[in-house]
Motif scaffolding. Sequence first.
Motif, mmCIF file in Angstrom:
data_model
loop_
_atom_site.group_PDB
_atom_site.id
_atom_site.type_symbol
_atom_site.label_atom_id
_atom_site.label_comp_id
_atom_site.label_asym_id
_atom_site.label_seq_id
_atom_site.Cartn_x
_atom_site.Cartn_y
_atom_site.Cartn_z
ATOM 1 N N VAL A 177 9.611 -2.098 2.850
ATOM 2 C CA VAL A 177 8.749 -3.354 2.859
ATOM 3 C C VAL A 177 7.424 -2.623 2.167
ATOM 4 C CG1 VAL A 177 7.307 -4.771 4.167
ATOM 5 C CG2 VAL A 177 9.713 -4.502 4.657
ATOM 6 N N GLU A 178 7.148 -1.302 2.442
ATOM 7 C CA GLU A 178 5.798 -0.590 2.023
ATOM 8 C C GLU A 178 5.976 -0.560 0.553
ATOM 9 O OE1 GLU A 178 3.275 0.034 3.641
ATOM 10 O OE2 GLU A 178 2.190 1.186 1.884
ATOM 11 N N LEU A 235 7.955 1.632 11.606
ATOM 12 C CA LEU A 235 7.155 0.403 11.694
ATOM 13 C C LEU A 235 5.678 0.750 11.700
ATOM 14 C CD1 LEU A 235 8.394 -2.604 13.953
ATOM 15 C CD2 LEU A 235 5.811 -2.270 13.800
ATOM 16 N N ASN A 236 5.037 1.672 12.084
ATOM 17 C CA ASN A 236 3.714 2.096 12.432
ATOM 18 C C ASN A 236 3.249 2.945 11.503
ATOM 19 O OD1 ASN A 236 2.898 -0.216 14.401
ATOM 20 N ND2 ASN A 236 4.168 0.975 15.682
ATOM 21 N N ASP A 237 4.020 3.694 10.539
ATOM 22 C CA ASP A 237 3.668 4.810 9.978
ATOM 23 C C ASP A 237 2.669 4.294 8.826
ATOM 24 O OD1 ASP A 237 5.333 6.206 11.494
ATOM 25 O OD2 ASP A 237 6.579 6.775 9.864
ATOM 26 N N PHE A 238 2.439 3.249 8.344
ATOM 27 C CA PHE A 238 1.588 2.691 7.295
ATOM 28 C C PHE A 238 0.078 2.136 7.645
ATOM 29 C CE2 PHE A 238 6.317 2.512 6.377
ATOM 30 C CZ PHE A 238 6.358 3.430 5.540
ATOM 31 N N GLU A 239 -0.437 1.802 6.856
ATOM 32 C CA GLU A 239 -1.912 1.302 6.787
ATOM 33 C C GLU A 239 -1.992 0.300 7.864
ATOM 34 O OE1 GLU A 239 -4.818 0.380 3.556
ATOM 35 O OE2 GLU A 239 -4.412 2.434 3.325
#
Length: 373
Positions: A58-59, A99-103
């Motif tokens: 998704v990123e 899931l929470n690794d991105f901005e």
Amino acid sequence: MKTSEIQNLSIAVVGGGYGGAAAAIALRNIGAQNVHVYEQAPALGQVGAGIGLRPITVELFRQWGIFEEIAAVSSPSDYLEILSADGGQVLAQEVWPQLNDFEQPNHTRIIHRGDFIEALLGVLPAEVVHLDHKLTSIEDLGGQAKLTFENGNTVTADVVIGADGIRSLVRKQLFSDQEPVFAGEHAYRAVISLDDAFGLGTEDNNPRFYMGQNGTIAYNLPLPHRGQLSYDITAPSEDGSWAPEITNDYLVSLLEGFDERIVKIARNLDLSQVTSRSVFDIDPVANWHTDSVALLGDAAHAMLHHQGQGANSAIQDAGGLADAFLEAGSVKEALALYQATRKPATDELQRLSRMGWNANAVENAFPEQAAAK
Ligand SMILES: Cc1cc2nc3c(=O)[nH]c(=O)nc-3n(C[C@H](O)[C@H](O)[C@H](O)COP(=O)(O)OP(=O)(O)OC[C@H]3O[C@@H](n4cnc5c(N)ncnc54)[C@H](O)[C@@H]3O)c2cc1C
């Protein structure tokens, strides 16, 4: 490579599935202006089933500026749950990796396969995608490659991406003539209305595996944005025919001890709407690239569906390919860098996917995380 060099490359992508479409999008996103996709099918079409697009995938959609198009036809999911066949025991429940690794949080997005390919191809200009182009031969000319299609057309390009799936002709003619390997199992897949699902798929937006003792796995993915449930059964079988014949009674016989709602769905399924397929993967391919041709997606590393990573890997290949063009000094270096970056990850996913699941020894929902520790 400099943007001006990338702009001038002629790039031909063979195969307009998830991998081929994503490769065209990713390469256009770094400035490639002469990218064309050649797909054998005369019209678009996809098996009726749902898949989960992982946070890291998704990123990439965010990076390519197509997140909204994907979000419009998918639903967010927080976690994956694995249960005993009767649903009475939760064997594992885990938040999707990264899931929470991105901005911003990237939920896994559950999507219907048909909506997914339409969304990907839909962001490409019409003149980029050439339907009814079945590749019949590829010739590697060194710095370029020549493609010949069944309709008589030929194309010579600086870069050819073979994204032509598990039975890839590009792989067969240039890299490996090994045939796909039958996994000794079938996958039966259907998309049904939530009205016919006896309450399954309405609890929340999260997919659930139900693990049978006889090797059968039932997999439900809610598609709430369509008012539907994607309903999959994977079961052992020695019949390796392409589209095995099934009956409702046969499906029900596979589901002894399963949650009664799963059994009732099998009893009522309209078989004309069920896709029944033998399941195959390929052995790892030693080398995926020459100086002008590279494989991508299932063509490079078709894997069993037990970890839900095949389509995700194809999209991530597309991201890795575009990054390699930006980093390397030439096409030759870029294709070597692409393979060096992506192959270790996909080799590992092919291996883990072959291990399948043991209903009595489920330790975690995402074995790739445990294996990486
Ligand atoms: C039962 C099952 C469940 C799955 N579930 C998941 C899941 O939950 N998550 C996940 O990530 N993955 C899943 N997968 C895997 C996923 O479907 C594949 O990995 C993915 O489709 C690969 O994309 P691709 O573009 O590489 O290949 P494909 O989707 O196979 O696309 C290849 C394209 O090339 C075209 N083509 C082939 N030959 C030629 C030719 N000679 N000339 C021109 N065009 C050609 C084909 O028509 C096709 O459009 C599952 C697979 C199965 C079987």
